[in-house]
Design a protein around this motif. Structure first.
Motif, PDB file in Angstrom:
ATOM      1  N   ILE A  51       1.079  -1.342  -0.050  1.00 19.49           N
ATOM      2  CA  ILE A  51       0.037  -0.522  -0.186  1.00 19.49           C
ATOM      3  C   ILE A  51       1.149   1.370  -0.026  1.00 19.49           C
ATOM      4  O   ILE A  51       2.263   1.204   1.037  1.00 19.49           O
ATOM      5  N   LEU A  52       0.655   2.194  -1.350  1.00 21.97           N
ATOM      6  CA  LEU A  52       1.511   3.573  -1.117  1.00 21.97           C
ATOM      7  C   LEU A  52       0.358   4.733  -1.287  1.00 21.97           C
ATOM      8  O   LEU A  52      -0.993   4.679  -1.541  1.00 21.97           O
ATOM      9  N   VAL A  53       0.978   4.890   0.009  1.00 18.01           N
ATOM     10  CA  VAL A  53      -0.058   6.456  -0.019  1.00 18.01           C
ATOM     11  C   VAL A  53       0.484   7.993  -0.578  1.00 18.01           C
ATOM     12  O   VAL A  53       1.063   8.400   0.148  1.00 18.01           O
ATOM     13  N   VAL A  54       0.643   8.583  -1.387  1.00 19.96           N
ATOM     14  CA  VAL A  54       1.128   9.944  -2.418  1.00 19.96           C
ATOM     15  C   VAL A  54      -0.226  10.827  -1.827  1.00 19.96           C
ATOM     16  O   VAL A  54      -0.339  10.636  -3.155  1.00 19.96           O
ATOM     17  N   LEU A  55      -0.184  11.714  -1.432  1.00 18.86           N
ATOM     18  CA  LEU A  55      -0.937  13.091  -0.966  1.00 18.86           C
ATOM     19  C   LEU A  55      -0.407  13.851  -0.008  1.00 18.86           C
ATOM     20  O   LEU A  55       1.102  14.299   0.135  1.00 18.86           O
ATOM     21  N   GLY A  56      -1.111  14.930  -0.706  1.00 23.53           N
ATOM     22  CA  GLY A  56      -0.527  16.866  -0.173  1.00 23.53           C
ATOM     23  C   GLY A  56      -0.614  16.747   1.504  1.00 23.53           C
ATOM     24  O   GLY A  56      -0.453  15.589   1.554  1.00 23.53           O
ATOM     25  N   ASP A  57       0.439  16.700   1.722  1.00 26.00           N
ATOM     26  CA  ASP A  57       0.351  17.448   3.474  1.00 26.00           C
ATOM     27  C   ASP A  57      -0.914  17.289   3.757  1.00 26.00           C
ATOM     28  O   ASP A  57      -1.197  16.392   5.282  1.00 26.00           O
ATOM     29  N   VAL A  58      -1.926  18.405   3.494  1.00 20.93           N
ATOM     30  CA  VAL A  58      -3.126  18.767   4.641  1.00 20.93           C
ATOM     31  C   VAL A  58      -3.625  17.092   4.342  1.00 20.93           C
ATOM     32  O   VAL A  58      -4.339  16.736   4.513  1.00 20.93           O
ATOM     33  N   GLU A  59      -4.281  16.430   2.387  1.00 20.26           N
ATOM     34  CA  GLU A  59      -4.715  15.498   2.477  1.00 20.26           C
ATOM     35  C   GLU A  59      -3.990  13.896   3.334  1.00 20.26           C
ATOM     36  O   GLU A  59      -4.981  13.270   3.978  1.00 20.26           O
ATOM     37  N   ARG A  60      -2.880  14.101   3.138  1.00 17.38           N
ATOM     38  CA  ARG A  60      -2.286  12.961   4.253  1.00 17.38           C
ATOM     39  C   ARG A  60      -2.443  13.013   5.712  1.00 17.38           C
ATOM     40  O   ARG A  60      -2.694  11.996   6.026  1.00 17.38           O
ATOM     41  N   GLU A  61      -2.583  14.405   6.316  1.00 19.87           N
ATOM     42  CA  GLU A  61      -2.551  14.316   7.308  1.00 19.87           C
ATOM     43  C   GLU A  61      -4.653  13.897   7.954  1.00 19.87           C
ATOM     44  O   GLU A  61      -4.598  13.082   8.505  1.00 19.87           O
ATOM     45  N   ALA A  62      -5.134  14.402   7.023  1.00 20.63           N
ATOM     46  CA  ALA A  62      -6.787  13.942   7.211  1.00 20.63           C
ATOM     47  C   ALA A  62      -7.151  12.576   7.403  1.00 20.63           C
ATOM     48  O   ALA A  62      -7.516  11.802   8.002  1.00 20.63           O
TER      49      ALA A  62
END
Length: 322
Positions: A51-62
Motif C-alpha cells: 500500500i502506497l499513499v502519496v498525498l498533499g500534506d493536508v490530505e495525508r494528515e486527514a
C-alpha cells in the motif's frame, strides 16, 4: 462488440489477476476523502498487498489520523512533491513499484499534479493519467487518483472523467461516460500543432558524430546558463533523440534551443515523418524496440515531451524546468 461503458464496467467489477485498475476519486471535503480512502487501504491490507499513499500534506494528515494503527503501519506514505515530479518519472516509479512486488497486488492512493496556470503542464499530466491505462495494463496495480473538487480547475476536473475508466464522485465508483482511450486522446493531441516559439537561440545540424553533438549541446547549455544537473539531462535527451534520427529516421535533422519562462526548450527535428505518436516513450515493454527505449529515457530526464509528425518530418519538443 460491447460499448466502451460496458467494457469499463466489466473491468471495474471483475479485475483479472494481472489487470491494472484505475479509478478517479473526486472529494469535496477532507472527511469525504478519508471515508473513501480508509476502505481502500483496509481491503488492500486484508489481501496482503503493498500500500502506497502519496498525498498533499493536508490530505495525508486527514487520512493518516483516521486510519487504525495496523493500517497506518501497513501503508507507506510518500511526499507528493517527490513522486509527481514529471509525467515520465512518475510512470517509471509506478512501473518499478509493480516489478518490485511480483505476485503481490499493489494499491496506490495518489494525488496527481493538475496545475491551473500552465496549459502545457496540465495537458501533459492529463496525458499521463490516460496513458497509464495502456502502459500498466498487465500489472496488478490498483491506482486511485484523488482530486479535490474545490481546488482543481473545472477543465482539469473534466479531464478526470476523460482519463479514468471509473470515477468515484461521492456515490461509489461507476464507469465514466466520458472516458477516452489513450489512443483516442493521443489522436486529439496529434491534431493540435505545437505552439510557435519564434527564432531559436541556437540551431545545430545533426551529424553522425554524436560525441561532437553532445559537446556542442553542453557548450550551448552553459551559454544559456542552464544549471549543471539540468544541462546533463538536456545532453542525454538530445543524444537519445538525435540517435533516433540517425538510426530510425532520415539521418538528417536539426536541434534548436530556447530558454524562456523558466525552462529550457529543445526541438529535435527529423526530416523523415515516421515518428507521429504523441504517446511515444510511454509504451512500456519494448513494442517500439530501440526507438521506444530512447524515448522512454527521454521522458524520464525531461519534465515534458511533445511529439508531432507528418509528411514534412517529425518533431520532438522537450521541456526542462530550471
Amino acid at each position: 462488440m460491447p460499448d466502451r461503458g460496458t467494457a469499463a464496467r466489466s473491468g471495474a467489477e471483475r479485475p483479472g489477476p494481472e489487470e491494472f485498475v484505475h479509478t478517479g476519486l473526486v472529494f469535496r471535503s477532507l472527511r469525504a476523502l478519508a471515508d473513501a480512502v480508509v476502505p481502500v487501504v483496509r481491503a488492500a491490507h486484508r489481501e496482503g498487498g503493498r500500500i502506497l499513499v502519496v498525498l498533499g500534506d493536508v490530505e495525508r494528515e486527514a487520512v493518516s489520523t483516521v486510519l487504525p494503527p495496523p493500517l497506518r503501519r501497513a501503508a507507506e506514505f510518500r511526499p507528493r512533491s517527490a513522486f509527481y515530479t514529471a509525467p515520465g518519472r512518475t510512470l517509471a516509479a509506478l512501473h518499478r513499484l509493480a516489478r518490485s512486488s511480483p505476485g503481490r497486488p499493489v494499491t496506490v492512493v495518489g494525488q496527481p499534479v493538475l496545475p491551473e496556470g500552465d496549459p502545457l503542464a496540465l495537458d501533459e499530466w492529463r496525458l499521463l493519467d490516460s496513458v497509464l491505462n495502456l502502459a500498466l495494463a498487465r500489472h496488478r496495480i490498483r491506482l486511485f487518483c484523488v482530486h479535490d473538487a474545490g481546488a482543481v480547475p473545472a477543465a482539469a476536473l473534466d479531464g478526470v472523467w476523460r482519463t479514468h475508466p471509473t470515477v468515484s464522485d461521492g456515490g461509489g465508483p461507476r464507469p465514466s461516460p466520458r472516458y477516452r482511450t489513450p489512443d483516442a486522446l493521443g489522436a486529439e493531441l496529434a491534431a493540435r500543432p505545437l505552439a510557435p516559439l519564434g527564432e531559436p537561440a541556437h540551431r545545430i545540424r545533426i551529424s553522425a558524430d554524436l560525441g561532437a553533438l553532445r559537446a556542442e549541446v553542453a557548450r550551448l547549455a552553459a551559454r544559456l546558463e542552464v544549471p549543471g544537473g539540468r544541462a546533463e539531462d538536456l545532453v542525454v535527451a538530445v543524444n537519445e533523440l538525435a540517435a533516433n534520427v540517425l538510426e530510425h529516421g532520415a539521418g538528417r535533422g536539426t536541434v534548436a534551443l530556447w530558454r524562456r519562462d523558466g525552462r529550457v526548450v529543445c526541438d529535435v527535428f527529423d526530416e523523415a515523418g515516421g515518428l507521429t505518436d504523441p504517446l511515444g516513450g510511454y509504451r512500456v515493454g519494448g513494442a517500439l524496440g530501440a526507438r521506444g527505449h530512447g524515448l522512454w529515457i527521454t521522458r524520464q530526464v525531461c519534465d515534458f515531451m511533445e511529439v508531432r509528425g507528418g509528411p514534412g518530418g517529425s518533431l520532438v519538443r522537450v521541456h526542462l524546468r530550471l
